[in-house]
Scaffold this active site. Sequence first.
Site, PDB file in Angstrom:
ATOM      1  N   CYS A 118       0.812  -1.224   0.000  1.00  0.00           N
ATOM      2  CA  CYS A 118       0.000   0.000   0.000  1.00  0.00           C
ATOM      3  C   CYS A 118       0.843   1.270   0.000  1.00  0.00           C
ATOM      4  O   CYS A 118       0.328   2.352  -0.286  1.00  0.00           O
ATOM      5  CB  CYS A 118      -0.939  -0.001   1.195  1.00  0.00           C
ATOM      6  SG  CYS A 118      -2.022  -1.432   1.177  1.00  0.00           S
ATOM      7  N   HIS A 258      -3.746   6.833   2.384  1.00  0.00           N
ATOM      8  CA  HIS A 258      -4.078   5.526   1.820  1.00  0.00           C
ATOM      9  C   HIS A 258      -5.445   5.109   2.345  1.00  0.00           C
ATOM     10  O   HIS A 258      -5.763   5.322   3.514  1.00  0.00           O
ATOM     11  CB  HIS A 258      -3.002   4.512   2.231  1.00  0.00           C
ATOM     12  CG  HIS A 258      -3.400   3.105   1.941  1.00  0.00           C
ATOM     13  ND1 HIS A 258      -3.748   2.691   0.672  1.00  0.00           N
ATOM     14  CD2 HIS A 258      -3.540   2.023   2.755  1.00  0.00           C
ATOM     15  CE1 HIS A 258      -4.067   1.404   0.722  1.00  0.00           C
ATOM     16  NE2 HIS A 258      -3.954   0.975   1.963  1.00  0.00           N
ATOM     17  N   ASN A 288     -10.228  -0.787  -0.757  1.00  0.00           N
ATOM     18  CA  ASN A 288      -8.771  -0.638  -0.674  1.00  0.00           C
ATOM     19  C   ASN A 288      -8.139  -1.224  -1.939  1.00  0.00           C
ATOM     20  O   ASN A 288      -8.105  -2.440  -2.105  1.00  0.00           O
ATOM     21  CB  ASN A 288      -8.266  -1.362   0.581  1.00  0.00           C
ATOM     22  CG  ASN A 288      -6.758  -1.261   0.746  1.00  0.00           C
ATOM     23  OD1 ASN A 288      -6.051  -0.771  -0.138  1.00  0.00           O
ATOM     24  ND2 ASN A 288      -6.256  -1.737   1.872  1.00  0.00           N
TER      25      ASN A 288
END
Length: 333
Positions: A118, A258, A288
């Site tokens: 990520c 994020h 996500n």
Amino acid sequence: MTRRLARPVGITATGQHYPANRVTNDDLSKVIETSDEWIRPRTGIGARHWVEPGQGASDLAVPALQMALDRRGMGAEELEVIIVATVTPDTFFPATACRVQDAIGAKNAFGFDLSAACSGFLYALTTGAALIASGTYTKVAVVGVDIMSSIINMEDRATCVLFGDGAGAVILEPVAEGLGILDFEHRVDGSGGCLLQMPAGGSRKPASHATVDAKEHYVHQSGSEVFKSAVREMAETSRLMLDRNGFVPTDLRLFVPHQANIRIMEAAAKRLELPLDLMVVNINEYANTTAATIPTALHQSREAGRMQKGDLVLLSAFGAGFTWGAVLMRWSC
Ligand code: UT7
């Protein structure tokens, strides 16, 4: 001490691409034991977009990068470097960057994939910027892309509902003094590796019937441990960016974290004492998407007119590794 680049480098165009197949929480509740009532309040997620079988990371990366090139009015042959941040490449090798180069016709570029989960886009962004700041290159493409639907275990309801597929792309170029990346900080802590990982398929545990049967080719995570570390580290590195550059949270036009869980993002913002309306959120529609969350959030913010040239923008990420980081910039396009 700030990590100031030797010359100013910034984003001059953005692009994105998501697959058409939209899967809502209600759709998921028909195939696994879950519900919109469980997912939405705990994560902020209402839907995600998943590819059709047979599609790979480059199928999303290429249209995202093409959109960025078109926005900039730049031909693919002008690109000198293509960096693709991903943990779900089309294949281990050749790299997805090679497929993107070929499909887009970037015949004068070299390229490589970068694996930092990520945090991948932020690492790739500053790596690309450093190549330009060194004086060696002037036109670098950075793509964050992940096909998380290819590595989620649909029998693990605590994990499979969290992830989506997507790609975001930016063009990096030299920019005017005072614009572009002002400072950044990146970290890794490998001791957190076992808390968020895909255990098999690499050289340590090559694919076998046993690894497939044990479902070791999927994301495994300790959700609550990851949650706590993400809040702490995203808040701390973001605070560091502001403090050591003499800014306060309200100097920011946008905070682009994020997108792993709305509660992580809000908790980090609270620690930063940052007004929530400065935070960019796209997790509700896209979940996500790992390396794609930040470049797509940037693209959407720009398209929506939420930031203009010269605005102060803070990016912050945390992911498997553990990896994390923050980038402070003055928006440059
Ligand atoms: O980019 C980094 C990637 N990862 C992350 O950021 C993950 C960070 N962690 C999280 O976002 C949260 O920890 C989760 C959303 C994954 C989990 O939330 P939680 O509040 O920590 O829930 P939990 O895992 O403690 O589970 C609570 C209950 C359990 O039931 P019991 O044992 O209390 O009866 C789970 O079985 O919720 C159940 N549960 C579900 N129920 C319905 C777990 N997943 C689901 C689901 N639907 N999808």
